[in-house]
Write a protein that holds these residues in place. Sequence first.
Motif, PDB file in Angstrom:
ATOM      1  N   ASP A 190       0.822  -1.214   0.000  1.00  0.00           N
ATOM      2  CA  ASP A 190       0.000   0.000   0.000  1.00  0.00           C
ATOM      3  C   ASP A 190       0.856   1.264   0.000  1.00  0.00           C
ATOM      4  OD1 ASP A 190       0.988  -0.114   2.578  1.00  0.00           O
ATOM      5  OD2 ASP A 190      -0.930   0.317   3.555  1.00  0.00           O
ATOM      6  N   ASN A 200      -2.570   2.590 -12.561  1.00  0.00           N
ATOM      7  CA  ASN A 200      -3.875   2.764 -11.922  1.00  0.00           C
ATOM      8  C   ASN A 200      -5.017   2.182 -12.757  1.00  0.00           C
ATOM      9  OD1 ASN A 200      -3.007   3.894  -9.560  1.00  0.00           O
ATOM     10  ND2 ASN A 200      -3.401   6.017 -10.168  1.00  0.00           N
ATOM     11  N   PRO A 206      -5.988   1.328  -7.515  1.00  0.00           N
ATOM     12  CA  PRO A 206      -6.475   1.682  -6.179  1.00  0.00           C
ATOM     13  C   PRO A 206      -7.414   0.673  -5.539  1.00  0.00           C
ATOM     14  CG  PRO A 206      -6.548   3.581  -7.644  1.00  0.00           C
ATOM     15  CD  PRO A 206      -6.217   2.405  -8.498  1.00  0.00           C
ATOM     16  N   GLY A 207      -8.121  -0.129  -6.322  1.00  0.00           N
ATOM     17  CA  GLY A 207      -9.077  -1.056  -5.724  1.00  0.00           C
ATOM     18  C   GLY A 207      -8.472  -2.346  -5.203  1.00  0.00           C
ATOM     19  N   LYS A 209      -6.534  -4.982  -2.903  1.00  0.00           N
ATOM     20  CA  LYS A 209      -6.111  -5.171  -1.517  1.00  0.00           C
ATOM     21  C   LYS A 209      -4.610  -5.417  -1.506  1.00  0.00           C
ATOM     22  CE  LYS A 209      -6.810  -8.070   2.575  1.00  0.00           C
ATOM     23  NZ  LYS A 209      -5.369  -8.404   2.741  1.00  0.00           N
ATOM     24  N   ARG A 267     -10.948   0.741 -16.181  1.00  0.00           N
ATOM     25  CA  ARG A 267     -10.470   0.981 -14.819  1.00  0.00           C
ATOM     26  C   ARG A 267      -9.957   2.413 -14.626  1.00  0.00           C
ATOM     27  NH1 ARG A 267      -9.462  -3.669 -11.738  1.00  0.00           N
ATOM     28  NH2 ARG A 267      -9.593  -5.654 -12.884  1.00  0.00           N
TER      29      ARG A 267
END
Length: 269
Positions: A190, A200, A206-207, A209, A267
């Motif tokens: 992260d 991205n 960003p989505g 985990k 995305r």
Amino acid sequence: MSTAPSHRPLALVTGASAGIGYELALLFARDGHDLVATGRSDTIHRAAADFAAHGAQVIPVQADLARHEGVEAVWQAVEDTGRPLSAAVLNAGRSIGGAFLDTDLADELSLISLNVTSVVHLAKHVARHMAARRDGRILITSSLSATLPTPYETVYGPSRAFTRMFALGLREELKDHGVSVTTLLPGATDSDFHARAGMNDTAFGPGMKKNSRVQVARQGYDALMSGRPQVIGGDRATRRAAVEHRFLPEPYKAARHARKARPDASRRP
């Protein structure tokens, strides 16, 4: 930085402005080390203030390690302290996302200069310095990407495979000189790593985990201090993936990574 004499051990951390490198430098400061901390942007000066808040004397060095003179500037800052280097973290690195047919060659050669050439260059200085004293610890950041082909990050994965094998080979050489070398292989973390790589619009955006950079840094730090040869940085799923990669065929791993790393217009923000 205070100029008063210090009895704290000295550590070098590259790529200390943000992400895993920042968290590693913070751990050294909290654990009683002074720091030579490097970063490419002027953010390193703000980061240095955070490290100094824990009692560390900090020398921030703003330098581009993709350039020969940037590496030499960092090492000169270490030598100018006149102090022995207790630990060195060679962490600076980056990726470039996108199809190899579309990416810029100059950008990729710069990536190789940072991820590969600067590690060898700086390690030469660090290893000789520590071997002469028969004492020291080196942490070299690789990546879980070192264990598989990385389409759509086509140059990044091989660069990290190099740093992994380089670190493991160097460890064997230096163990007779009183110096330990540890390799850190983080999974997706992260930080702004994938954003800076222009990813991205992929599954790494960003989505996704991702592992905690605080956890990954702690795992790397503990492995370094205990003299382990290497450590996977991340949660149980990340460590399980590292084990799986030992047995899965390379074409299968390449296809799976491609599905995650291939740009997808849907995305885009």
